[in-house]
Design a protein around this motif. Sequence first.
Motif, mmCIF file in Angstrom:
data_model
loop_
_atom_site.group_PDB
_atom_site.id
_atom_site.type_symbol
_atom_site.label_atom_id
_atom_site.label_comp_id
_atom_site.label_asym_id
_atom_site.label_seq_id
_atom_site.Cartn_x
_atom_site.Cartn_y
_atom_site.Cartn_z
ATOM 1 N N ASP A 164 0.868 -1.181 0.000
ATOM 2 C CA ASP A 164 0.000 0.000 0.000
ATOM 3 C C ASP A 164 0.901 1.226 0.000
ATOM 4 O O ASP A 164 1.611 1.471 0.976
ATOM 5 C CB ASP A 164 -0.905 0.001 1.239
ATOM 6 N N PRO A 165 0.898 2.036 -1.069
ATOM 7 C CA PRO A 165 1.787 3.206 -1.110
ATOM 8 C C PRO A 165 1.578 4.191 0.036
ATOM 9 O O PRO A 165 2.532 4.848 0.469
ATOM 10 C CB PRO A 165 1.457 3.845 -2.461
ATOM 11 N N ASN A 166 0.366 4.352 0.523
ATOM 12 C CA ASN A 166 0.059 5.090 1.751
ATOM 13 C C ASN A 166 0.922 6.353 1.870
ATOM 14 O O ASN A 166 1.680 6.520 2.821
ATOM 15 C CB ASN A 166 0.244 4.185 2.963
ATOM 16 N N TYR A 167 0.759 7.258 0.936
ATOM 17 C CA TYR A 167 1.606 8.456 0.843
ATOM 18 C C TYR A 167 1.282 9.453 1.944
ATOM 19 O O TYR A 167 0.143 9.898 2.095
ATOM 20 C CB TYR A 167 1.405 9.104 -0.529
ATOM 21 N N ARG A 168 2.309 9.805 2.724
ATOM 22 C CA ARG A 168 2.200 10.810 3.773
ATOM 23 C C ARG A 168 3.285 11.860 3.519
ATOM 24 O O ARG A 168 4.457 11.646 3.851
ATOM 25 C CB ARG A 168 2.353 10.186 5.163
ATOM 26 N N PRO A 169 2.935 12.997 2.910
ATOM 27 C CA PRO A 169 3.951 13.970 2.475
ATOM 28 C C PRO A 169 4.921 14.397 3.561
ATOM 29 O O PRO A 169 6.111 14.623 3.288
ATOM 30 C CB PRO A 169 3.115 15.150 1.979
ATOM 31 N N ALA A 178 9.627 10.383 -2.823
ATOM 32 C CA ALA A 178 8.546 9.430 -2.563
ATOM 33 C C ALA A 178 8.221 8.617 -3.809
ATOM 34 O O ALA A 178 8.060 7.389 -3.742
ATOM 35 C CB ALA A 178 7.309 10.164 -2.067
ATOM 36 N N ARG A 179 8.122 9.281 -4.960
ATOM 37 C CA ARG A 179 7.803 8.559 -6.197
ATOM 38 C C ARG A 179 8.881 7.530 -6.536
ATOM 39 O O ARG A 179 8.575 6.402 -6.950
ATOM 40 C CB ARG A 179 7.603 9.539 -7.349
ATOM 41 N N ALA A 200 -3.605 10.340 -6.422
ATOM 42 C CA ALA A 200 -3.835 11.604 -7.140
ATOM 43 C C ALA A 200 -2.851 12.672 -6.686
ATOM 44 O O ALA A 200 -2.337 13.456 -7.502
ATOM 45 C CB ALA A 200 -5.272 12.066 -6.918
ATOM 46 N N GLU A 201 -2.565 12.706 -5.394
ATOM 47 C CA GLU A 201 -1.639 13.713 -4.875
ATOM 48 C C GLU A 201 -0.208 13.448 -5.324
ATOM 49 O O GLU A 201 0.516 14.377 -5.703
ATOM 50 C CB GLU A 201 -1.706 13.750 -3.345
ATOM 51 N N LEU A 202 0.209 12.185 -5.302
ATOM 52 C CA LEU A 202 1.604 11.873 -5.600
ATOM 53 C C LEU A 202 1.875 11.771 -7.098
ATOM 54 O O LEU A 202 2.946 12.170 -7.570
ATOM 55 C CB LEU A 202 2.009 10.566 -4.911
ATOM 56 N N TYR A 203 0.898 11.256 -7.862
ATOM 57 C CA TYR A 203 1.137 10.994 -9.286
ATOM 58 C C TYR A 203 0.231 11.799 -10.219
ATOM 59 O O TYR A 203 0.288 11.619 -11.435
ATOM 60 C CB TYR A 203 0.939 9.502 -9.577
ATOM 61 N N ASP A 204 -0.634 12.632 -9.667
ATOM 62 C CA ASP A 204 -1.563 13.425 -10.484
ATOM 63 C C ASP A 204 -2.498 12.561 -11.322
ATOM 64 O O ASP A 204 -2.931 12.961 -12.405
ATOM 65 C CB ASP A 204 -0.807 14.391 -11.420
ATOM 66 N N ASP A 205 -2.834 11.374 -10.838
ATOM 67 C CA ASP A 205 -3.809 10.536 -11.542
ATOM 68 C C ASP A 205 -5.171 11.212 -11.508
ATOM 69 O O ASP A 205 -5.657 11.572 -10.424
ATOM 70 C CB ASP A 205 -3.911 9.158 -10.893
ATOM 71 N N ALA A 211 -5.051 5.504 -12.470
ATOM 72 C CA ALA A 211 -4.119 4.933 -11.495
ATOM 73 C C ALA A 211 -3.911 3.447 -11.755
ATOM 74 O O ALA A 211 -2.784 2.941 -11.670
ATOM 75 C CB ALA A 211 -4.642 5.163 -10.083
ATOM 76 N N VAL A 212 -4.997 2.738 -12.087
ATOM 77 C CA VAL A 212 -4.882 1.318 -12.401
ATOM 78 C C VAL A 212 -3.955 1.100 -13.584
ATOM 79 O O VAL A 212 -3.092 0.220 -13.583
ATOM 80 C CB VAL A 212 -6.271 0.695 -12.668
ATOM 81 N N ARG A 213 -4.117 1.902 -14.638
ATOM 82 C CA ARG A 213 -3.263 1.741 -15.818
ATOM 83 C C ARG A 213 -1.798 1.956 -15.465
ATOM 84 O O ARG A 213 -0.912 1.207 -15.919
ATOM 85 C CB ARG A 213 -3.697 2.721 -16.911
ATOM 86 N N ARG A 214 -1.517 2.967 -14.644
ATOM 87 C CA ARG A 214 -0.125 3.229 -14.262
ATOM 88 C C ARG A 214 0.445 2.077 -13.441
ATOM 89 O O ARG A 214 1.586 1.631 -13.661
ATOM 90 C CB ARG A 214 -0.046 4.544 -13.470
ATOM 91 N N LEU A 215 -0.335 1.577 -12.499
ATOM 92 C CA LEU A 215 0.127 0.482 -11.648
ATOM 93 C C LEU A 215 0.327 -0.793 -12.453
ATOM 94 O O LEU A 215 1.280 -1.545 -12.226
ATOM 95 C CB LEU A 215 -0.871 0.254 -10.512
ATOM 96 N N ALA A 216 -0.571 -1.048 -13.390
ATOM 97 C CA ALA A 216 -0.422 -2.229 -14.242
ATOM 98 C C ALA A 216 0.833 -2.125 -15.101
ATOM 99 O O ALA A 216 1.561 -3.107 -15.296
ATOM 100 C CB ALA A 216 -1.665 -2.412 -15.106
ATOM 101 N N GLN A 217 1.112 -0.920 -15.603
ATOM 102 C CA GLN A 217 2.323 -0.717 -16.397
ATOM 103 C C GLN A 217 3.583 -0.925 -15.559
ATOM 104 O O GLN A 217 4.636 -1.300 -16.085
ATOM 105 C CB GLN A 217 2.316 0.682 -17.003
ATOM 106 N N ALA A 218 3.466 -0.710 -14.241
ATOM 107 C CA ALA A 218 4.593 -0.950 -13.343
ATOM 108 C C ALA A 218 4.804 -2.437 -13.078
ATOM 109 O O ALA A 218 5.790 -2.811 -12.439
ATOM 110 C CB ALA A 218 4.381 -0.208 -12.020
#
Length: 309
Positions: A164-169, A178-179, A200-205, A211-218
Amino acid sequence: MEKGGVASVGECMLELSGGSGGNWRMGHAGDTFNTLWAMRALTPESVAADYVSAFGDDPFSAEQRKFFADHGIGTAASPVIQGRRPGLYAITLDGAERSFTYWRADSAARCLADDPKALEKTLENQVLVYFSGITLAILEEPARKTLIAALEAARKGGSRIAFDPNYRPRLWTSPEAARAAVDAALAVSDIALPTFPDEAELYDDPNPAAAVRRLAQAGVSEIAIKNGAGATFLSAGGREASIPAIVVADPVDTTGAGDSFNGAYLASRLAGDEPERAVRRGHNVAAAVIQVHGALAPFSVLREAFARA
């Protein structure tokens, strides 16, 4: 699950809650521990559950380890670090919405990857290993690389890795740092369980589908994106679905809801459930958790909610 168990890697802190009138309750919580707590409640007792971290040599750390043991949770080969102690946080509430104040500069958990060989040994032969962006954020860059290497070795050995990326700036020096860390984590992960506002905050999805497409590409093959009281967007096995959350009219405390969803989802998948049912079970458990105070709902509450889906 004939061999191995489940392990969760991160920091369990002392939690102060319910501080009205100056009277605080002390507990034990942290994102990856909250998830393991749910998994411990929802998996058979024969399946070992270990919290992989580092602990201090103070009385509070000893009490924390005893609390784990009393609830069937081990600590594997996690080291005890002289002069260190647990991190501490306090929860303040505005209605059911919470905010946190932290004291964690000398937390023992920051040393969890100081012994690469011990860490790799602890993670090998696990059925599932779970970690989060907060796990990464508390570590210095060399220790992050050590952890990622240990996770990659565990994955090559047959473990499934959930993240879980669980981003906390506030925990990061910059979004770029972070990215970079999250991207490295995704590269060794089989399951991703992010929350959409964080993505959305970290990757501007712009939306969960992006977000799913980006994660799948990863390279992540199984993705369940939580969205608070909104629907969870699921992508797994070549199928996509949007599964509504359960609306709770008067939540008591939203602390730990997403973590508990993750634990229920993973427990369901380990039990052989299809991803769609795992999401429904996760929603049931999260809805139950926000109707009690604190991050850790009683095992009986979690089990009853889990059984309803």
